[in-house]
Design a protein around this motif. Structure first.
Motif, short mmCIF file in Angstrom:
data_model
loop_
_atom_site.label_atom_id
_atom_site.label_comp_id
_atom_site.label_asym_id
_atom_site.label_seq_id
_atom_site.Cartn_x
_atom_site.Cartn_y
_atom_site.Cartn_z
N GLU A 183 -38.98 5.21 -43.69
CA GLU A 183 -39.21 4.76 -42.06
C GLU A 183 -37.68 4.30 -41.80
OE1 GLU A 183 -42.06 1.79 -41.73
OE2 GLU A 183 -41.52 1.74 -39.63
N ILE A 184 -37.49 4.94 -40.71
CA ILE A 184 -36.06 4.44 -40.17
C ILE A 184 -36.33 3.18 -39.45
CG2 ILE A 184 -34.26 5.01 -38.31
CD1 ILE A 184 -34.42 6.91 -40.53
N ILE A 185 -35.61 2.07 -39.84
CA ILE A 185 -35.53 0.81 -39.10
C ILE A 185 -34.50 0.63 -38.01
CG2 ILE A 185 -35.52 -1.70 -39.52
CD1 ILE A 185 -36.49 -1.64 -42.27
N HIS A 186 -33.36 1.41 -38.36
CA HIS A 186 -32.21 1.29 -37.40
C HIS A 186 -31.52 2.40 -37.61
CE1 HIS A 186 -29.04 0.36 -34.61
NE2 HIS A 186 -29.39 -0.71 -34.36
N GLN A 187 -31.11 3.32 -36.54
CA GLN A 187 -30.61 4.60 -36.77
C GLN A 187 -29.08 4.60 -36.87
OE1 GLN A 187 -32.09 3.58 -34.25
NE2 GLN A 187 -30.94 3.98 -32.22
N GLY A 188 -28.35 3.26 -36.84
CA GLY A 188 -27.00 3.23 -36.64
C GLY A 188 -26.62 3.97 -35.53
N THR A 189 -25.45 4.30 -35.26
CA THR A 189 -24.89 4.81 -34.23
C THR A 189 -25.71 6.34 -33.73
OG1 THR A 189 -22.74 3.86 -34.36
CG2 THR A 189 -22.87 5.47 -32.89
N MET A 190 -25.73 7.24 -34.78
CA MET A 190 -26.44 8.38 -34.84
C MET A 190 -26.66 8.89 -36.22
SD MET A 190 -26.13 12.05 -33.06
CE MET A 190 -25.46 12.63 -34.60
#
Lengths: 318, 223
Positions: free
Chosen positions: A3-10
């Motif tokens: 599960e993605i919690i934060h995608q970073g910049t992209m």
């Protein structure tokens, strides 16, 4: 499941690329750093075409909903799994419920995360890679974002490994990009050819803020066209690493998202240096160097040997 | 076997380590394009494992080859050997004629007014001229399914935008210099937009993916 919690910049899904449909304009959309992607596949014992995450920027964070082995390659990052620091270019075991966090990107721009299992994604036109512009492939045809969940089926055990530091390519600016002459190399004045890629007198280019997976615009000394040529060409096929020169004289390096171009193709980045293009970021410096085709071929063979050699090295260190 | 040193119709050159560019003419017209098409469909019919991709366009075909299986010298001598055969029509399908309904003018036709001003024509004339021609698809690319079509009537030749737009709607019908095309996806666009179609030009879920194939003919119908 992850599960993605934060995608970073992209963050998007990539693979080895979609080939065979250039005649209808379908580009490869491949992993930009093929060496790092290849190393990832080797660390995970995969076939070289498995989907993986291509990530830009710090703050990327992901939760593992089940135990699995993963690996990270590409840009050198400072990362942790829960409270344990992770080394770059290694595989590691994540327990169910653990959280991977990337705190800082130290060197390079794009990094890759893969899983010892099958990401539950649909193949579109034979491949998993995301065509971000047209919204197909990958995960729902788009970049990943907070809350996205992907099942990882058929997780398997694989001994942990690490790629030794001396096998990890440099990713730091300035980037020396070796090129072979393109079909329109002679469209440019002798002076422009010198400025572009001759050791003596060449211009240093800055990577502009205009970069994406399609291309990288550079800033610096414009190249002057000869008086007797048309600045725009009859649109024609291009390949990854093609350096195009539009009317303003400033180079654009094309990546894996176009099959046809309409600007003068002054040169093509040699295949051994294509991986490096993944790590050009705004503000970096770029120098071009014209090399002979035989040298380009030799450098590619060498790159392929280095990649093949990782199969042996990565198992020993675990 | 070619005995006489007749002028070859194919100019073969390298494009990086794994590319071969075959040029069929200095400019482009239907005759040159027919050679490109014949060559492209011939190469496809061979289904050579060493060929990764083929990009046919107005006057050339780019071959992307697998350097593990062949090299430039081998592949180019194969091309020379088969030159005559590759320029025959044997494998080339008859072009399909497509009618594409277009809503000319209106809010999506961002440049219709500018085109009228630049050409000195009324909108109805631009529409009549644009939809009178049966166009040829010279190449498909830029983005998946985008057809580069010609040849536009001289009366409606307009230059590209100085600065391309960053995003236009899917189905936008554009013109630029002697060409016209349709943007299959929302995308950046440098051509002048004079209308929009509901036709789906590219479907990644279904082969052959692209509505239009190289050499196909297109007639726009004012909807």
């Amino acid at each position: 499941m992850i599960e993605i919690i934060h995608q970073g910049t992209m963050t998007c899904i990539v693979d080895s690329g979609r080939y065979g449909y250039a005649a209808v304009g379908v580009p490869p959309s491949a992993a930009l750093d093929g060496f790092a992607y290849g190393a990832l596949n080797r660390l995970l014992g995969q076939d070289g075409h498995a989907p993986a995450l291509e990530i830009i920027g710090a703050q990327f964070s992901l939760r593992f909903h089940e135990a699995m082995t993963c690996a990270i390659t590409g840009a050198l990052v400072r990362a942790s799994l829960d409270d344990n620091p992770l080394n770059p270019w290694m595989s590691f075991s994540a327990a169910a419920g653990s959280i991977l966090k990337v705190h800082e990107v130290i060197e390079g721009f794009r990094y890759y995360l893969g899983f010892a299992g099958s990401m539950a994604l649909e193949r579109v036109i034979d491949r998993f890679a995301t065509n971000l512009e047209c919204g197909f492939g990958g995960y729902k045809g788009r970049a990943l974002t907070f809350g996205d969940r992907i099942n990882i089926d058929d997780c398997y055990d694989i001994p942990r490994g690490a790629i030794p530091g001396n096998a990890i390519p440099g990713m730091k600016s300035p980037h020396l990009l070796r090129v072979t002459a393109g079909p329109e190399y002679h469209y440019f004045t002798d002076a422009a050819q010198k400025i572009f890629a001759e050791r003596k007198g060449r211009s240093v280019y800055d990577v502009s803020a205009t970069i994406n997976r399609t291309g990288i615009r550079l800033e610096g000394q414009p190249l002057t066209f000869r008086d007797d040529v048309d600045k725009s060409i009859i649109s024609e096929g291009i390949l990854p690493g093609t350096v195009q020169i539009p009317g303003d004289g400033l180079p654009i390096i094309m990546l894996y998202e176009r099959t046809i171009g309409g600007y003068a193709r002054v040169a093509r980045v040699i295949r051994a240096d294509l991986d490096r293009l993944a790590h050009l970021q705004p503000g970096d410096y770029v120098l071009f160097e014209l090399v002979a085709m035989a040298e380009a071929e030799h450098l590619w063979e060498d790159r392929q040997k280095r990649l093949a050699a990782l199969r042996q090295v990565c198992r020993r260190v675990s | 076997m070619t005995v006489l040193a007749t002028a070859s119709q194919m100019n073969i050159s390298r494009f990086g380590e794994d590319g071969i560019r075959i040029l069929f003419g200095e400019t482009y017209d239907l005759e040159i394009h027919e050679k490109v098409r014949n060559f492209y469909f011939f190469m496809r019919s061979l289904a050579l494992p060493e060929i990764i991709d083929l990009t046919p366009s107005f006057r050339s075909c780019l071959i992307h080859f697998d350097t593990r299986l062949t090299n430039f010298a081998c592949l180019s001598s194969l091309l020379r050997e088969k030159e005559d055969e590759s320029l025959c029509t044997g494998n080339t399908p008859d072009p399909t004629l497509h009618e594409i309904p277009v809503h000319y003018g209106g809010p999506d036709a961002l440049d219709m007014k500018v085109v009228c001003r630049q050409t000195g024509l009324a909108q109805s004339d631009v529409i009549a001229i644009h939809s009178a021609v049966i166009y040829t698809v010279f190449a498909v690319g830029f983005i998946p399914g985008f057809p580069y079509m010609g040849t536009l009537d001289r009366r409606i030749h307009v230059p590209r935008l100085e600065t391309p737009r960053t995003r236009i709607v899917a189905g936008s019908v554009g013109i630029a210099q002697g060409q016209t095309g349709v943007y299959p996806f929302p995308s950046p666009a440098g051509w002048r937009i004079i209308g929009r179609t509901d036709a789906r030009l590219f479907n990644p879920g279904k082969e052959p993916y692209s509505l239009l194939q190289i050499g196909d003919k297109v007639k726009y119908i004012s909807a």
